[in-house]
Design a protein around this motif. Structure first.
Motif, PDB file in Angstrom:
ATOM      1  N   PHE A 113       0.812  -1.212   0.000  1.00 59.08           N
ATOM      2  CA  PHE A 113       0.000   0.000   0.000  1.00 59.08           C
ATOM      3  C   PHE A 113       0.849   1.267   0.000  1.00 59.08           C
ATOM      4  O   PHE A 113       0.344   2.360  -0.243  1.00 59.08           O
ATOM      5  CB  PHE A 113      -0.952   0.002   1.200  1.00 59.08           C
ATOM      6  N   GLU A 114       2.138   1.128   0.275  1.00 61.52           N
ATOM      7  CA  GLU A 114       3.011   2.299   0.180  1.00 61.52           C
ATOM      8  C   GLU A 114       3.214   2.704  -1.283  1.00 61.52           C
ATOM      9  O   GLU A 114       3.559   3.859  -1.571  1.00 61.52           O
ATOM     10  CB  GLU A 114       4.368   2.023   0.839  1.00 61.52           C
ATOM     11  N   LYS A 115       2.971   1.793  -2.201  1.00 59.92           N
ATOM     12  CA  LYS A 115       3.067   2.104  -3.637  1.00 59.92           C
ATOM     13  C   LYS A 115       1.726   2.558  -4.196  1.00 59.92           C
ATOM     14  O   LYS A 115       1.636   3.546  -4.922  1.00 59.92           O
ATOM     15  CB  LYS A 115       3.584   0.889  -4.405  1.00 59.92           C
ATOM     16  N   VAL A 116       0.682   1.786  -3.905  1.00 64.04           N
ATOM     17  CA  VAL A 116      -0.680   2.156  -4.297  1.00 64.04           C
ATOM     18  C   VAL A 116      -1.548   2.002  -3.053  1.00 64.04           C
ATOM     19  O   VAL A 116      -1.743   0.894  -2.554  1.00 64.04           O
ATOM     20  CB  VAL A 116      -1.225   1.264  -5.431  1.00 64.04           C
ATOM     21  N   SER A 117      -2.071   3.102  -2.554  1.00 63.36           N
ATOM     22  CA  SER A 117      -2.799   3.084  -1.292  1.00 63.36           C
ATOM     23  C   SER A 117      -4.097   2.290  -1.417  1.00 63.36           C
ATOM     24  O   SER A 117      -4.641   2.112  -2.513  1.00 63.36           O
ATOM     25  CB  SER A 117      -3.108   4.511  -0.845  1.00 63.36           C
ATOM     26  N   LEU A 118      -4.605   1.840  -0.276  1.00 65.51           N
ATOM     27  CA  LEU A 118      -5.878   1.136  -0.263  1.00 65.51           C
ATOM     28  C   LEU A 118      -6.994   2.037  -0.781  1.00 65.51           C
ATOM     29  O   LEU A 118      -7.871   1.601  -1.536  1.00 65.51           O
ATOM     30  CB  LEU A 118      -6.192   0.647   1.153  1.00 65.51           C
ATOM     31  N   GLU A 119      -6.955   3.304  -0.386  1.00 65.69           N
ATOM     32  CA  GLU A 119      -7.985   4.240  -0.852  1.00 65.69           C
ATOM     33  C   GLU A 119      -7.972   4.341  -2.372  1.00 65.69           C
ATOM     34  O   GLU A 119      -9.034   4.396  -3.015  1.00 65.69           O
ATOM     35  CB  GLU A 119      -7.751   5.617  -0.229  1.00 65.69           C
ATOM     36  N   ARG A 120      -6.797   4.339  -2.949  1.00 61.90           N
ATOM     37  CA  ARG A 120      -6.689   4.395  -4.410  1.00 61.90           C
ATOM     38  C   ARG A 120      -7.243   3.113  -5.040  1.00 61.90           C
ATOM     39  O   ARG A 120      -7.899   3.158  -6.089  1.00 61.90           O
ATOM     40  CB  ARG A 120      -5.221   4.592  -4.792  1.00 61.90           C
ATOM     41  N   ARG A 121      -6.970   1.984  -4.423  1.00 58.93           N
ATOM     42  CA  ARG A 121      -7.479   0.703  -4.911  1.00 58.93           C
ATOM     43  C   ARG A 121      -9.008   0.663  -4.900  1.00 58.93           C
ATOM     44  O   ARG A 121      -9.627   0.016  -5.738  1.00 58.93           O
ATOM     45  CB  ARG A 121      -6.951  -0.439  -4.039  1.00 58.93           C
ATOM     46  N   LEU A 122      -9.587   1.353  -3.944  1.00 56.75           N
ATOM     47  CA  LEU A 122     -11.038   1.326  -3.786  1.00 56.75           C
ATOM     48  C   LEU A 122     -11.762   2.345  -4.666  1.00 56.75           C
ATOM     49  O   LEU A 122     -12.987   2.263  -4.822  1.00 56.75           O
ATOM     50  CB  LEU A 122     -11.407   1.575  -2.319  1.00 56.75           C
ATOM     51  N   GLU A 123     -11.028   3.273  -5.251  1.00 52.44           N
ATOM     52  CA  GLU A 123     -11.654   4.358  -6.018  1.00 52.44           C
ATOM     53  C   GLU A 123     -12.513   3.841  -7.173  1.00 52.44           C
ATOM     54  O   GLU A 123     -13.680   4.221  -7.320  1.00 52.44           O
ATOM     55  CB  GLU A 123     -10.588   5.314  -6.563  1.00 52.44           C
ATOM     56  N   THR A 124     -11.940   2.988  -8.006  1.00 52.01           N
ATOM     57  CA  THR A 124     -12.655   2.541  -9.207  1.00 52.01           C
ATOM     58  C   THR A 124     -13.912   1.747  -8.877  1.00 52.01           C
ATOM     59  O   THR A 124     -14.992   2.048  -9.412  1.00 52.01           O
ATOM     60  CB  THR A 124     -11.720   1.720 -10.117  1.00 52.01           C
ATOM     61  N   PRO A 125     -13.838   0.725  -8.007  1.00 50.44           N
ATOM     62  CA  PRO A 125     -15.087   0.012  -7.698  1.00 50.44           C
ATOM     63  C   PRO A 125     -16.113   0.880  -6.987  1.00 50.44           C
ATOM     64  O   PRO A 125     -17.320   0.690  -7.175  1.00 50.44           O
ATOM     65  CB  PRO A 125     -14.627  -1.165  -6.825  1.00 50.44           C
ATOM     66  N   ARG A 126     -15.663   1.842  -6.179  1.00 47.52           N
ATOM     67  CA  ARG A 126     -16.637   2.719  -5.531  1.00 47.52           C
ATOM     68  C   ARG A 126     -17.313   3.632  -6.549  1.00 47.52           C
ATOM     69  O   ARG A 126     -18.524   3.899  -6.465  1.00 47.52           O
ATOM     70  CB  ARG A 126     -15.950   3.539  -4.437  1.00 47.52           C
ATOM     71  N   GLU A 127     -16.559   4.099  -7.529  1.00 51.84           N
ATOM     72  CA  GLU A 127     -17.157   4.890  -8.601  1.00 51.84           C
ATOM     73  C   GLU A 127     -18.158   4.054  -9.384  1.00 51.84           C
ATOM     74  O   GLU A 127     -19.235   4.539  -9.767  1.00 51.84           O
ATOM     75  CB  GLU A 127     -16.066   5.426  -9.534  1.00 51.84           C
ATOM     76  N   ALA A 128     -17.819   2.791  -9.638  1.00 55.91           N
ATOM     77  CA  ALA A 128     -18.733   1.897 -10.340  1.00 55.91           C
ATOM     78  C   ALA A 128     -20.023   1.710  -9.553  1.00 55.91           C
ATOM     79  O   ALA A 128     -21.119   1.699 -10.131  1.00 55.91           O
ATOM     80  CB  ALA A 128     -18.066   0.550 -10.580  1.00 55.91           C
ATOM     81  N   SER A 129     -19.900   1.598  -8.239  1.00 65.23           N
ATOM     82  CA  SER A 129     -21.083   1.443  -7.396  1.00 65.23           C
ATOM     83  C   SER A 129     -22.005   2.654  -7.519  1.00 65.23           C
ATOM     84  O   SER A 129     -23.228   2.519  -7.600  1.00 65.23           O
ATOM     85  CB  SER A 129     -20.654   1.249  -5.937  1.00 65.23           C
ATOM     86  N   GLU A 130     -21.414   3.820  -7.573  1.00 66.18           N
ATOM     87  CA  GLU A 130     -22.201   5.047  -7.690  1.00 66.18           C
ATOM     88  C   GLU A 130     -22.854   5.197  -9.062  1.00 66.18           C
ATOM     89  O   GLU A 130     -23.889   5.857  -9.193  1.00 66.18           O
ATOM     90  CB  GLU A 130     -21.307   6.262  -7.416  1.00 66.18           C
ATOM     91  N   GLU A 131     -22.253   4.561 -10.081  1.00 69.58           N
ATOM     92  CA  GLU A 131     -22.726   4.733 -11.462  1.00 69.58           C
ATOM     93  C   GLU A 131     -23.636   3.610 -11.934  1.00 69.58           C
ATOM     94  O   GLU A 131     -24.112   3.636 -13.076  1.00 69.58           O
ATOM     95  CB  GLU A 131     -21.517   4.832 -12.402  1.00 69.58           C
ATOM     96  N   MET A 132     -23.910   2.624 -11.072  1.00 76.57           N
ATOM     97  CA  MET A 132     -24.692   1.467 -11.509  1.00 76.57           C
ATOM     98  C   MET A 132     -26.047   1.854 -12.093  1.00 76.57           C
ATOM     99  O   MET A 132     -26.431   1.397 -13.171  1.00 76.57           O
ATOM    100  CB  MET A 132     -24.893   0.493 -10.349  1.00 76.57           C
ATOM    101  N   ALA A 133     -26.794   2.687 -11.379  1.00 76.60           N
ATOM    102  CA  ALA A 133     -28.142   3.034 -11.827  1.00 76.60           C
ATOM    103  C   ALA A 133     -28.123   3.749 -13.168  1.00 76.60           C
ATOM    104  O   ALA A 133     -29.015   3.548 -14.011  1.00 76.60           O
ATOM    105  CB  ALA A 133     -28.832   3.898 -10.776  1.00 76.60           C
ATOM    106  N   GLU A 134     -27.110   4.553 -13.397  1.00 75.79           N
ATOM    107  CA  GLU A 134     -27.020   5.313 -14.647  1.00 75.79           C
ATOM    108  C   GLU A 134     -26.548   4.447 -15.804  1.00 75.79           C
ATOM    109  O   GLU A 134     -27.051   4.557 -16.927  1.00 75.79           O
ATOM    110  CB  GLU A 134     -26.057   6.481 -14.451  1.00 75.79           C
ATOM    111  N   CYS A 135     -25.600   3.550 -15.546  1.00 76.13           N
ATOM    112  CA  CYS A 135     -24.921   2.842 -16.636  1.00 76.13           C
ATOM    113  C   CYS A 135     -25.483   1.462 -16.957  1.00 76.13           C
ATOM    114  O   CYS A 135     -25.211   0.924 -18.026  1.00 76.13           O
ATOM    115  CB  CYS A 135     -23.433   2.717 -16.328  1.00 76.13           C
ATOM    116  N   ILE A 136     -26.275   0.876 -16.048  1.00 76.87           N
ATOM    117  CA  ILE A 136     -26.783  -0.461 -16.316  1.00 76.87           C
ATOM    118  C   ILE A 136     -27.717  -0.476 -17.518  1.00 76.87           C
ATOM    119  O   ILE A 136     -27.879  -1.491 -18.198  1.00 76.87           O
ATOM    120  CB  ILE A 136     -27.474  -1.051 -15.068  1.00 76.87           C
ATOM    121  N   VAL A 137     -28.323   0.675 -17.815  1.00 77.42           N
ATOM    122  CA  VAL A 137     -29.258   0.750 -18.944  1.00 77.42           C
ATOM    123  C   VAL A 137     -28.539   0.973 -20.273  1.00 77.42           C
ATOM    124  O   VAL A 137     -29.168   0.894 -21.333  1.00 77.42           O
ATOM    125  CB  VAL A 137     -30.281   1.880 -18.728  1.00 77.42           C
TER     126      VAL A 137
END
Length: 283
Positions: A11-35
């Motif tokens: 995590f000193e190279k790529v932080s946990l928060e950075r690792r979580l960014e993409t899936p969390r963004e996907a979670s927020e976009e599900m309702a918009e993008c599933i269609v």
């Protein structure tokens, strides 16, 4: 019975928060993008799996547990819907997934793209087991293996036989023990790393769960948890994280089944989150 993970993310190279960014963004976009695109059913399922797996490295609070469980709950429905599209590829099916917008998709092109294969089925089915989604389990348990064999992504015959073993047990077929034994012998004869470390891990643990063959479920679970992590570390290589090992869906699913039968899961591991074994967010 504590099982410590061997791998430790850098995590000193790529932080946990950075690792979580993409899936969390996907979670927020599900309702918009599933269609927008049918294949988003699979994309979002995989992103929600990544979210839950990386969250095992977070401090386990109620909020973190709820975030992981919610993502997996949506993923189970989307995974099952994706397979259902391929059952009759020309048929348009309507899916109502919790509070997401209603979508209508067919399965044209899915086999040609190679998406409908045993590896995806294993994840889809045991994700439904973990989330106690009996509707999705029933759908996947009746999905024709013959259709998987038509996929552009092919594999050894023995891997299809594993699907048939799990489907046979789900449907309470009388020849389940025969199929289980035959598949285990075929894996040993195949002899490659996947067959011995992953496939046999699935079936050994499943045999301990479902038969009276004298296996101790917790001991078998602990052994295969370690063995499968080692396999994924080797397969990932030095430059990639063995993300699949963070939550091995099949082993976790079997632990959930063991628990739901009134048995105690004494194996303690960050890879087997206790809140998922208990099913506390899926009641």
């Amino acid at each position: 019975m504590k099982v410590e993970r061997i791998y430790r993310p850098k995590f000193e190279k790529v932080s946990l928060e950075r690792r979580l960014e993409t899936p969390r963004e996907a979670s927020e976009e599900m309702a918009e993008c599933i269609v927008l695109r049918r294949d988003n059913l699979l994309l979002f399922s995989e992103e929600m799996l990544d979210l839950a797996r990386w969250l095992t490295w977070e401090t386990q609070t109620a909020d973190v547990e709820q975030e992981a469980a919610t993502g997996l709950k949506y993923a189970a429905k989307m995974y099952a819907a994706f397979f259902e599209c391929a059952r009759e590829s020309e048929k348009t099916s309507t899916f109502n997934i919790y509070d997401l917008p209603e979508v209508n998709w067919n399965g044209l092109g899915l086999l040609e793209q190679g998406y409908i294969n045993p590896a995806e089925w294993f994840d889809a089915y045991f994700l439904a087991v973990i989330t106690r989604d009996t509707e999705s389990m029933d759908t996947l348990a009746t999905f024709p293996v013959e259709i998987m064999r038509q996929s552009a992504t092919t594999t050894d015959d023995v891997v299809y036989s594993l699907v048939e073993v799990f489907q046979s047990y789900h449907q309470r077929e009388q020849d389940f023990p025969v199929k289980l034994n035959k598949a285990m012998k075929a894996l040993l004869a195949d002899g490659d790393d996947w067959s011995l470390d992953i496939g046999m891990g699935y079936l050994e643990t499943f045999a301990a769960l479902t038969t009276n063959a004298g296996f101790d479920f917790n001991q078998v679970l602990a052994k295969n948890l370690q063995r499968q992590e080692q396999y994924h570390i080797r397969e990932s290589g030095p430059d990639r994280a063995p993300v699949c090992s963070f939550i091995p869906l099949q082993l976790l699913g079997m632990a959930c089944m063991w628990h739901d039968r009134g048995n105690e899961v004494i194996v303690e591991s960050d890879s087997l989150p206790r809140f998922l074994i208990d099913g506390r967010y899926f009641k």
